[in-house]
Design a protein around this motif. Structure first.
Motif, short mmCIF file in Angstrom:
data_model
loop_
_atom_site.label_atom_id
_atom_site.label_comp_id
_atom_site.label_asym_id
_atom_site.label_seq_id
_atom_site.Cartn_x
_atom_site.Cartn_y
_atom_site.Cartn_z
N ASN A 1 -8.63 -12.34 17.18
CA ASN A 1 -7.39 -12.26 16.39
C ASN A 1 -6.26 -13.07 17.03
O ASN A 1 -5.17 -13.15 16.46
N SER B 1 -4.91 -7.13 4.33
CA SER B 1 -3.67 -7.89 4.19
C SER B 1 -2.48 -7.15 4.78
O SER B 1 -1.40 -7.73 4.97
N GLU C 1 1.88 -13.14 6.96
CA GLU C 1 1.02 -11.97 6.85
C GLU C 1 -0.34 -12.29 7.45
O GLU C 1 -0.66 -13.44 7.74
N ALA C 2 -1.15 -11.26 7.65
CA ALA C 2 -2.40 -11.42 8.40
C ALA C 2 -3.30 -12.50 7.82
O ALA C 2 -3.88 -13.31 8.55
N GLU C 3 -3.45 -12.56 6.50
CA GLU C 3 -4.34 -13.55 5.89
C GLU C 3 -3.83 -14.96 6.12
O GLU C 3 -4.58 -15.87 6.46
N ARG D 1 -2.62 -5.63 7.74
CA ARG D 1 -2.66 -5.68 9.20
C ARG D 1 -1.67 -6.71 9.71
O ARG D 1 -1.60 -7.83 9.21
N LYS D 2 -0.90 -6.35 10.71
CA LYS D 2 0.11 -7.25 11.25
C LYS D 2 -0.54 -8.29 12.16
O LYS D 2 -1.46 -7.97 12.92
N PRO D 3 -0.05 -9.51 12.11
CA PRO D 3 -0.57 -10.52 13.01
C PRO D 3 -0.13 -10.24 14.44
O PRO D 3 0.86 -9.53 14.66
#
Length: 470
Positions: free
Chosen positions: A87, A3, A21-23, A5-7
Protein backbone atom coordinates in the motif's frame (compact mmCIF):
# COMPACT_ATOMS: atom_id res chain seq x y z
CA UNK A 1 -11.08 -2.12 -3.84
CA UNK A 2 -12.38 -0.41 -0.71
CA UNK A 3 -12.98 3.16 -1.84
CA UNK A 4 -13.44 4.29 1.76
CA UNK A 5 -9.98 3.13 2.84
CA UNK A 6 -7.68 6.08 3.44
CA UNK A 7 -4.42 6.25 1.54
CA UNK A 8 -1.21 6.05 3.59
CA UNK A 9 0.84 9.07 4.56
CA UNK A 10 2.93 10.38 1.68
CA UNK A 11 6.14 12.38 1.38
CA UNK A 12 4.40 15.25 -0.38
CA UNK A 13 1.51 15.59 2.14
CA UNK A 14 2.31 19.10 3.41
CA UNK A 15 1.12 21.12 0.42
CA UNK A 16 -2.31 19.56 -0.12
CA UNK A 17 -5.14 19.64 2.37
CA UNK A 18 -7.01 16.91 0.49
CA UNK A 19 -5.49 13.66 -0.68
CA UNK A 20 -6.56 11.29 -3.45
CA UNK A 21 -9.04 8.63 -2.40
CA UNK A 22 -7.69 5.10 -2.11
CA UNK A 23 -8.52 4.04 -5.68
CA UNK A 24 -6.98 7.18 -7.19
CA UNK A 25 -3.97 6.86 -4.90
CA UNK A 26 -3.41 3.27 -6.02
CA UNK A 27 -3.68 4.38 -9.65
CA UNK A 28 -0.76 6.77 -9.30
CA UNK A 29 1.31 4.53 -7.01
CA UNK A 30 4.24 2.53 -8.41
CA UNK A 31 5.18 0.19 -5.55
CA UNK A 32 4.11 -2.91 -7.49
CA UNK A 33 6.73 -2.12 -10.14
CA UNK A 34 9.56 -0.31 -8.39
CA UNK A 35 9.77 -2.56 -5.34
CA UNK A 36 12.55 -4.45 -7.14
CA UNK A 37 14.63 -1.29 -6.64
CA UNK A 38 14.53 -1.67 -2.84
CA UNK A 39 18.19 -2.55 -2.30
CA UNK A 40 19.30 0.07 -4.81
CA UNK A 41 17.20 2.71 -3.06
CA UNK A 42 18.83 1.78 0.24
CA UNK A 43 22.31 1.89 -1.32
CA UNK A 44 21.61 5.38 -2.67
CA UNK A 45 20.28 6.57 0.68
CA UNK A 46 23.31 5.21 2.54
CA UNK A 47 25.70 7.04 0.23
CA UNK A 48 23.62 10.21 0.46
CA UNK A 49 23.41 10.06 4.27
CA UNK A 50 27.15 9.50 4.62
CA UNK A 51 27.82 12.49 2.39
CA UNK A 52 25.38 14.66 4.37
CA UNK A 53 27.24 13.82 7.57
CA UNK A 54 30.67 14.40 6.06
CA UNK A 55 29.58 17.76 4.67
CA UNK A 56 28.16 18.84 8.03
CA UNK A 57 24.65 19.16 6.63
CA UNK A 58 23.37 16.77 9.30
CA UNK A 59 25.12 15.66 12.50
CA UNK A 60 27.66 12.88 11.99
CA UNK A 61 25.94 10.86 14.70
CA UNK A 62 22.66 11.09 12.77
CA UNK A 63 24.40 10.04 9.56
CA UNK A 64 25.88 7.00 11.32
CA UNK A 65 22.48 6.03 12.73
CA UNK A 66 20.91 6.39 9.29
CA UNK A 67 23.58 4.20 7.71
CA UNK A 68 23.26 1.53 10.38
CA UNK A 69 19.47 1.43 10.19
CA UNK A 70 19.43 1.39 6.39
CA UNK A 71 21.83 -1.55 6.43
CA UNK A 72 19.54 -3.30 8.89
CA UNK A 73 16.49 -2.68 6.67
CA UNK A 74 18.37 -4.16 3.70
CA UNK A 75 19.33 -7.25 5.70
CA UNK A 76 15.75 -7.73 6.87
CA UNK A 77 14.41 -7.42 3.32
CA UNK A 78 16.88 -9.99 2.03
CA UNK A 79 16.14 -12.37 4.90
CA UNK A 80 12.38 -11.97 4.48
CA UNK A 81 11.96 -10.53 7.97
CA UNK A 82 10.62 -7.26 6.58
CA UNK A 83 7.92 -7.25 3.92
CA UNK A 84 7.42 -4.39 1.50
CA UNK A 85 4.08 -2.71 2.13
CA UNK A 86 2.01 -3.06 -1.06
CA UNK A 87 0.00 0.00 0.00
CA UNK A 88 3.05 2.28 -0.02
CA UNK A 89 3.16 4.85 -2.79
CA UNK A 90 6.58 3.76 -4.06
CA UNK A 91 9.73 2.09 -2.81
CA UNK A 92 11.29 5.43 -1.79
CA UNK A 93 8.31 6.24 0.44
CA UNK A 94 8.39 2.77 1.93
CA UNK A 95 12.08 2.85 2.85
CA UNK A 96 11.93 6.37 4.23
CA UNK A 97 8.75 5.51 6.12
CA UNK A 98 10.39 2.55 7.86
CA UNK A 99 13.44 4.68 8.62
CA UNK A 100 11.30 7.42 10.16
CA UNK A 101 9.29 4.93 12.22
CA UNK A 102 12.51 3.61 13.72
CA UNK A 103 14.59 6.79 14.07
CA UNK A 104 12.02 9.58 14.32
CA UNK A 105 13.37 12.99 13.31
CA UNK A 106 16.78 11.57 12.50
CA UNK A 107 15.08 9.39 9.90
CA UNK A 108 13.53 12.51 8.39
CA UNK A 109 17.00 13.98 7.79
CA UNK A 110 17.87 11.51 5.01
CA UNK A 111 16.09 13.44 2.27
CA UNK A 112 17.98 16.73 2.68
CA UNK A 113 19.30 17.94 -0.65
CA UNK A 114 17.54 15.42 -2.86
CA UNK A 115 14.20 14.87 -4.59
CA UNK A 116 12.41 11.71 -5.55
CA UNK A 117 13.27 12.80 -9.09
CA UNK A 118 17.01 12.26 -8.70
CA UNK A 119 16.40 9.45 -6.22
CA UNK A 120 14.49 7.32 -8.71
CA UNK A 121 16.99 8.18 -11.43
CA UNK A 122 19.91 6.89 -9.36
CA UNK A 123 17.96 3.84 -8.16
CA UNK A 124 17.07 2.89 -11.73
CA UNK A 125 20.65 3.23 -12.92
CA UNK A 126 22.00 1.28 -9.96
CA UNK A 127 19.56 -1.53 -10.67
CA UNK A 128 20.54 -1.64 -14.33
CA UNK A 129 24.23 -1.68 -13.43
CA UNK A 130 23.45 -4.93 -11.59
CA UNK A 131 20.86 -6.46 -13.91
CA UNK A 132 22.45 -5.85 -17.31
CA UNK A 133 25.71 -7.69 -16.54
CA UNK A 134 23.60 -10.64 -15.43
CA UNK A 135 21.85 -10.52 -18.79
CA UNK A 136 25.21 -10.28 -20.56
CA UNK A 137 26.30 -13.41 -18.69
CA UNK A 138 23.26 -15.22 -20.10
CA UNK A 139 24.23 -14.03 -23.56
CA UNK A 140 27.79 -15.19 -23.08
CA UNK A 141 26.66 -18.63 -21.92
CA UNK A 142 24.32 -18.90 -24.90
CA UNK A 143 27.07 -18.01 -27.37
CA UNK A 144 29.38 -20.50 -25.68
CA UNK A 145 26.78 -23.29 -25.92
CA UNK A 146 26.19 -22.58 -29.60
CA UNK A 147 29.92 -22.55 -30.30
CA UNK A 148 30.17 -25.94 -28.57
CA UNK A 149 27.65 -27.22 -31.11
CA UNK A 150 29.51 -25.47 -33.92
CA UNK A 151 32.71 -27.31 -33.02
CA UNK A 152 30.88 -30.62 -33.32
CA UNK A 153 29.61 -29.73 -36.77
CA UNK A 154 32.48 -27.98 -38.51
CA UNK A 155 32.31 -30.57 -41.32
CA UNK A 156 28.54 -31.18 -41.30
CA UNK A 157 27.54 -30.03 -44.77
CA UNK A 158 24.09 -28.52 -45.23
CA UNK A 159 22.36 -26.16 -47.65
CA UNK A 160 22.59 -22.45 -47.09
CA UNK A 161 19.43 -20.58 -48.04
CA UNK A 162 18.51 -17.23 -49.50
CA UNK A 163 14.84 -16.40 -50.09
CA UNK A 164 14.31 -19.76 -48.33
CA UNK A 165 15.61 -21.38 -51.52
CA UNK A 166 18.67 -23.60 -51.54
CA UNK A 167 21.57 -21.35 -52.41
CA UNK A 168 25.05 -22.77 -51.71
CA UNK A 169 26.52 -25.54 -49.57
CA UNK A 170 27.67 -24.46 -46.10
CA UNK A 171 28.08 -26.30 -42.81
CA UNK A 172 26.03 -26.43 -39.65
CA UNK A 173 29.04 -25.12 -37.72
CA UNK A 174 29.15 -22.15 -40.07
CA UNK A 175 25.43 -21.53 -39.52
CA UNK A 176 25.93 -21.54 -35.75
CA UNK A 177 28.80 -19.05 -36.13
CA UNK A 178 26.44 -16.75 -38.04
CA UNK A 179 24.02 -16.85 -35.13
CA UNK A 180 26.82 -16.19 -32.65
CA UNK A 181 28.08 -13.20 -34.61
CA UNK A 182 24.70 -11.55 -34.06
CA UNK A 183 24.65 -12.39 -30.35
CA UNK A 184 28.18 -11.06 -29.91
CA UNK A 185 27.02 -7.72 -31.31
CA UNK A 186 24.18 -7.83 -28.79
CA UNK A 187 26.75 -8.21 -26.03
CA UNK A 188 28.58 -5.12 -27.23
CA UNK A 189 25.34 -3.12 -27.46
CA UNK A 190 24.57 -3.81 -23.82
CA UNK A 191 28.15 -2.89 -22.93
CA UNK A 192 27.84 0.42 -24.80
CA UNK A 193 24.59 1.24 -23.01
CA UNK A 194 26.14 0.43 -19.63
CA UNK A 195 29.03 2.76 -20.33
CA UNK A 196 26.73 5.67 -21.12
CA UNK A 197 24.46 5.19 -18.10
CA UNK A 198 27.45 5.08 -15.73
CA UNK A 199 26.82 8.61 -14.41
CA UNK A 200 25.28 9.42 -11.05
CA UNK A 201 22.25 11.76 -11.01
CA UNK A 202 22.11 11.94 -7.20
CA UNK A 203 22.27 15.56 -6.04
CA UNK A 204 20.36 16.88 -9.05
CA UNK A 205 17.29 17.45 -6.89
CA UNK A 206 14.01 18.10 -8.64
CA UNK A 207 15.74 19.67 -11.65
CA UNK A 208 18.08 22.42 -10.40
CA UNK A 209 20.30 20.79 -7.82
CA UNK A 210 20.45 22.04 -4.24
CA UNK A 211 21.62 25.09 -2.32
CA UNK A 212 23.12 22.79 0.29
CA UNK A 213 26.86 22.03 0.03
CA UNK A 214 26.44 18.53 -1.38
CA UNK A 215 29.44 16.56 -2.66
CA UNK A 216 28.16 14.89 -5.82
CA UNK A 217 31.55 13.40 -6.63
CA UNK A 218 31.61 11.63 -3.26
CA UNK A 219 28.20 10.01 -3.71
CA UNK A 220 29.01 9.05 -7.30
CA UNK A 221 32.22 7.35 -6.17
CA UNK A 222 30.54 5.67 -3.20
CA UNK A 223 27.92 4.17 -5.50
CA UNK A 224 30.45 2.96 -8.06
CA UNK A 225 29.66 5.44 -10.83
CA UNK A 226 32.32 6.90 -13.10
CA UNK A 227 31.20 10.37 -12.00
CA UNK A 228 28.21 12.67 -11.54
CA UNK A 229 25.93 13.68 -14.39
CA UNK A 230 26.68 16.95 -16.19
CA UNK A 231 23.38 18.83 -15.92
CA UNK A 232 20.78 18.50 -13.18
CA UNK A 233 17.78 19.09 -15.45
CA UNK A 234 19.02 16.51 -17.92
CA UNK A 235 19.69 14.13 -15.05
CA UNK A 236 16.03 13.85 -14.10
CA UNK A 237 14.67 14.17 -17.65
CA UNK A 238 17.03 11.69 -19.30
CA UNK A 239 15.75 8.23 -20.13
CA UNK A 240 18.04 7.61 -23.08
CA UNK A 241 19.50 4.68 -21.20
CA UNK A 242 16.08 3.00 -21.08
CA UNK A 243 15.71 3.48 -24.83
CA UNK A 244 19.15 2.05 -25.52
CA UNK A 245 18.65 -0.97 -23.30
CA UNK A 246 15.13 -1.55 -24.55
CA UNK A 247 16.44 -1.38 -28.11
CA UNK A 248 19.25 -3.81 -27.28
CA UNK A 249 16.69 -6.17 -25.76
CA UNK A 250 14.45 -5.93 -28.83
CA UNK A 251 17.36 -6.55 -31.21
CA UNK A 252 18.50 -9.56 -29.17
CA UNK A 253 14.98 -10.98 -29.25
CA UNK A 254 14.72 -10.38 -33.00
CA UNK A 255 17.91 -12.44 -33.36
CA UNK A 256 16.48 -15.22 -31.20
CA UNK A 257 13.22 -15.06 -33.15
CA UNK A 258 15.05 -15.53 -36.45
CA UNK A 259 17.11 -18.39 -35.03
CA UNK A 260 13.94 -20.03 -33.78
CA UNK A 261 12.36 -19.63 -37.20
CA UNK A 262 15.26 -21.69 -38.57
CA UNK A 263 14.69 -24.28 -35.85
CA UNK A 264 10.95 -24.51 -36.53
CA UNK A 265 11.62 -25.02 -40.24
CA UNK A 266 14.38 -27.53 -39.60
CA UNK A 267 12.12 -29.49 -37.25
CA UNK A 268 9.37 -29.87 -39.85
CA UNK A 269 8.76 -33.24 -41.51
CA UNK A 270 9.76 -31.71 -44.83
CA UNK A 271 13.24 -30.79 -43.54
CA UNK A 272 13.91 -33.09 -40.55
CA UNK A 273 17.32 -31.51 -40.03
CA UNK A 274 16.92 -31.20 -36.25
CA UNK A 275 15.54 -33.48 -33.58
CA UNK A 276 14.66 -31.47 -30.50
CA UNK A 277 14.87 -33.30 -27.20
CA UNK A 278 11.48 -34.44 -25.93
CA UNK A 279 12.00 -32.29 -22.84
CA UNK A 280 12.10 -29.27 -25.17
CA UNK A 281 9.01 -30.25 -27.16
CA UNK A 282 5.30 -30.62 -26.54
CA UNK A 283 2.55 -32.83 -27.93
CA UNK A 284 -0.91 -32.21 -29.27
CA UNK A 285 -4.16 -32.48 -27.33
CA UNK A 286 -5.84 -34.18 -30.29
CA UNK A 287 -3.14 -35.56 -32.60
CA UNK A 288 -1.18 -38.32 -30.85
CA UNK A 289 1.71 -38.29 -33.31
CA UNK A 290 2.69 -34.66 -32.88
CA UNK A 291 6.00 -33.43 -31.47
CA UNK A 292 5.85 -29.65 -31.61
CA UNK A 293 8.73 -27.14 -31.32
CA UNK A 294 6.67 -25.03 -28.93
CA UNK A 295 9.63 -23.55 -27.05
CA UNK A 296 11.10 -22.20 -30.28
CA UNK A 297 7.70 -20.85 -31.27
CA UNK A 298 7.17 -19.18 -27.89
CA UNK A 299 10.57 -17.48 -28.05
CA UNK A 300 9.69 -16.29 -31.53
CA UNK A 301 6.35 -15.01 -30.23
CA UNK A 302 7.79 -13.28 -27.17
CA UNK A 303 10.01 -11.14 -29.39
CA UNK A 304 6.91 -9.05 -30.04
CA UNK A 305 6.77 -8.05 -26.36
CA UNK A 306 10.20 -6.42 -26.49
CA UNK A 307 9.41 -4.62 -29.74
CA UNK A 308 6.22 -3.31 -28.14
CA UNK A 309 8.10 -2.25 -25.01
CA UNK A 310 10.56 -0.24 -27.08
CA UNK A 311 7.70 1.50 -28.90
CA UNK A 312 6.06 2.19 -25.51
CA UNK A 313 9.16 4.02 -24.26
CA UNK A 314 9.62 5.97 -27.49
CA UNK A 315 6.00 7.08 -27.42
CA UNK A 316 6.24 7.86 -23.69
CA UNK A 317 9.14 10.25 -24.16
CA UNK A 318 8.16 11.82 -27.45
CA UNK A 319 5.96 14.62 -26.13
CA UNK A 320 7.44 15.31 -22.70
CA UNK A 321 8.78 18.75 -21.78
CA UNK A 322 12.37 18.56 -20.64
CA UNK A 323 12.42 17.94 -16.90
CA UNK A 324 10.70 15.36 -14.71
CA UNK A 325 7.09 14.46 -15.50
CA UNK A 326 4.90 11.84 -13.83
CA UNK A 327 4.71 10.06 -17.19
CA UNK A 328 8.25 8.86 -16.52
CA UNK A 329 6.89 6.56 -13.83
CA UNK A 330 5.87 4.34 -16.76
CA UNK A 331 9.48 3.85 -17.85
CA UNK A 332 10.36 0.94 -15.60
CA UNK A 333 7.64 -1.63 -16.15
CA UNK A 334 8.30 -1.98 -19.87
CA UNK A 335 12.08 -2.15 -19.51
CA UNK A 336 11.84 -4.61 -16.61
CA UNK A 337 9.60 -6.78 -18.78
CA UNK A 338 12.07 -6.66 -21.68
CA UNK A 339 15.03 -7.57 -19.47
CA UNK A 340 13.07 -10.43 -17.89
CA UNK A 341 11.87 -11.67 -21.29
CA UNK A 342 15.35 -11.69 -22.83
CA UNK A 343 16.86 -13.42 -19.80
CA UNK A 344 14.21 -16.16 -19.78
CA UNK A 345 14.31 -16.67 -23.54
CA UNK A 346 18.10 -16.96 -23.59
CA UNK A 347 17.92 -19.67 -20.94
CA UNK A 348 15.24 -21.56 -22.84
CA UNK A 349 17.00 -21.22 -26.19
CA UNK A 350 20.32 -22.34 -24.73
CA UNK A 351 18.79 -25.42 -23.14
CA UNK A 352 16.88 -26.29 -26.29
CA UNK A 353 19.89 -26.02 -28.58
CA UNK A 354 22.36 -27.70 -26.22
CA UNK A 355 20.27 -30.88 -26.22
CA UNK A 356 19.29 -30.88 -29.90
CA UNK A 357 20.46 -33.62 -32.27
CA UNK A 358 21.01 -33.11 -35.98
CA UNK A 359 20.44 -35.39 -38.96
CA UNK A 360 23.72 -34.69 -40.72
CA UNK A 361 23.10 -37.27 -43.43
CA UNK A 362 19.77 -35.71 -44.34
CA UNK A 363 21.32 -32.24 -44.31
CA UNK A 364 24.10 -33.31 -46.65
CA UNK A 365 21.64 -35.09 -48.90
CA UNK A 366 19.66 -31.85 -49.16
CA UNK A 367 22.67 -30.33 -50.92
CA UNK A 368 21.87 -32.56 -53.89
CA UNK A 369 19.20 -31.01 -56.04
CA UNK A 370 18.50 -27.36 -56.47
CA UNK A 371 21.88 -26.84 -58.17
CA UNK A 372 23.70 -25.43 -55.15
CA UNK A 373 26.93 -26.05 -57.05
CA UNK A 374 26.06 -23.67 -59.91
CA UNK A 375 28.08 -20.75 -58.52
CA UNK A 376 31.08 -23.04 -58.10
CA UNK A 377 30.73 -24.17 -61.72
CA UNK A 378 30.80 -20.53 -62.80
CA UNK A 379 33.83 -19.79 -60.60
CA UNK A 380 35.56 -22.85 -62.08
CA UNK A 381 35.29 -21.17 -65.47
CA UNK A 382 36.49 -17.84 -64.03
CA UNK A 383 39.61 -19.59 -62.77
CA UNK A 384 40.09 -20.84 -66.33
CA UNK A 385 40.06 -17.24 -67.60
CA UNK A 386 36.43 -16.71 -68.65
CA UNK A 387 34.86 -13.34 -67.66
CA UNK A 388 32.40 -13.82 -64.83
CA UNK A 389 29.31 -12.70 -66.73
CA UNK A 390 30.02 -15.23 -69.47
CA UNK A 391 30.79 -17.88 -66.85
CA UNK A 392 27.52 -17.07 -65.07
CA UNK A 393 25.60 -17.40 -68.34
CA UNK A 394 27.26 -20.73 -69.14
CA UNK A 395 26.39 -22.14 -65.71
CA UNK A 396 22.81 -20.86 -66.01
CA UNK A 397 22.42 -22.54 -69.38
CA UNK A 398 23.76 -25.80 -67.94
CA UNK A 399 21.15 -25.61 -65.18
CA UNK A 400 18.49 -25.09 -67.83
CA UNK A 401 19.82 -28.09 -69.77
CA UNK A 402 19.66 -30.23 -66.63
CA UNK A 403 16.07 -29.23 -65.87
CA UNK A 404 14.99 -29.99 -69.42
CA UNK A 405 16.69 -33.40 -69.20
CA UNK A 406 15.12 -34.19 -65.82
CA UNK A 407 18.48 -34.01 -64.05
CA UNK A 408 19.00 -32.32 -60.66
CA UNK A 409 22.80 -32.02 -60.55
CA UNK A 410 25.33 -30.47 -62.89
CA UNK A 411 27.40 -33.61 -62.32
CA UNK A 412 24.68 -35.58 -64.16
CA UNK A 413 25.83 -33.96 -67.41
CA UNK A 414 28.58 -35.64 -69.39
CA UNK A 415 31.78 -33.74 -70.03
CA UNK A 416 30.85 -33.51 -73.69
CA UNK A 417 27.51 -31.97 -72.76
CA UNK A 418 29.20 -29.47 -70.48
CA UNK A 419 31.64 -28.51 -73.21
CA UNK A 420 28.75 -27.45 -75.44
CA UNK A 421 28.36 -24.54 -73.01
CA UNK A 422 32.09 -23.90 -72.52
CA UNK A 423 35.13 -25.58 -73.97
CA UNK A 424 37.01 -24.74 -70.77
CA UNK A 425 35.42 -27.59 -68.81
CA UNK A 426 37.80 -30.43 -67.96
CA UNK A 427 37.32 -33.72 -66.03
CA UNK A 428 38.31 -32.00 -62.77
CA UNK A 429 35.02 -30.09 -62.84
CA UNK A 430 33.32 -33.07 -61.18
CA UNK A 431 35.63 -32.94 -58.16
CA UNK A 432 35.18 -29.16 -57.88
CA UNK A 433 31.40 -29.23 -57.53
CA UNK A 434 30.78 -31.79 -54.80
CA UNK A 435 29.13 -30.21 -51.74
CA UNK A 436 32.25 -30.76 -49.63
CA UNK A 437 34.49 -29.26 -52.30
CA UNK A 438 32.20 -26.23 -52.65
CA UNK A 439 32.45 -25.64 -48.90
CA UNK A 440 36.22 -26.18 -48.77
CA UNK A 441 36.81 -23.74 -51.63
CA UNK A 442 35.28 -20.91 -49.60
CA UNK A 443 38.21 -20.41 -47.29
CA UNK A 444 38.26 -16.61 -47.38
CA UNK A 445 37.77 -14.83 -44.08
CA UNK A 446 34.09 -15.21 -43.21
CA UNK A 447 33.56 -18.27 -45.36
CA UNK A 448 32.29 -21.78 -44.47
CA UNK A 449 35.50 -23.76 -45.09
CA UNK A 450 36.22 -25.94 -42.03
CA UNK A 451 39.54 -24.29 -41.17
CA UNK A 452 37.95 -20.86 -41.48
CA UNK A 453 35.02 -21.89 -39.27
CA UNK A 454 37.52 -23.05 -36.65
CA UNK A 455 39.10 -19.59 -36.80
CA UNK A 456 35.69 -17.92 -36.47
CA UNK A 457 34.86 -20.04 -33.42
CA UNK A 458 38.16 -19.10 -31.80
CA UNK A 459 37.66 -15.40 -32.55
CA UNK A 460 34.10 -15.42 -31.21
CA UNK A 461 35.27 -17.08 -28.00
CA UNK A 462 38.00 -14.46 -27.70
CA UNK A 463 35.53 -11.62 -28.25
CA UNK A 464 33.05 -12.77 -25.61
CA UNK A 465 35.91 -13.36 -23.19
CA UNK A 466 37.18 -9.84 -23.86
CA UNK A 467 33.70 -8.40 -23.24
CA UNK A 468 33.89 -9.89 -19.74
CA UNK A 469 37.64 -9.34 -19.33
CA UNK A 470 38.12 -13.04 -18.64
Amino acid sequence: MDSNRKPPDVLWAGRLSEKPEAEAFAFQASISVDQRLALDDIAGSRAHAAMLGKQGIIPKEAAEKLDKELAQIADELVAGKLAIDPNAEDIHSFVEGVLTQRLGDEGRMVHAGRSRNDQVAVDFRLYLKRAVPELQAELRETVSALLDQAEKHIDSVMPGYTHLQRAQPVTLGYHFCAWCAGLERDLSRFADALERLDECPLGSGALAGSGLPLDRHATAAALGFAGPTLNAMDSVADRDFTLELSSACAITMIHLSRFCEDVVIWASEEFKFINLAESWSTGSSIMPQKKNPDFAELIRGKSGRTVGNLVTLLALLKGLPYAYDKDLQEDKESLFDSLDTVRNCLRMFRGMMSTAAFSTERMEAACTGGFLEATDAAEYLVRKGLPFRKAHEAAALIVRDCIQAGQNRIADRTLAELKTRSALFEPDIYDAITPAACVKARSLKGGPAPEEVKRQIAELRERIAREFQI
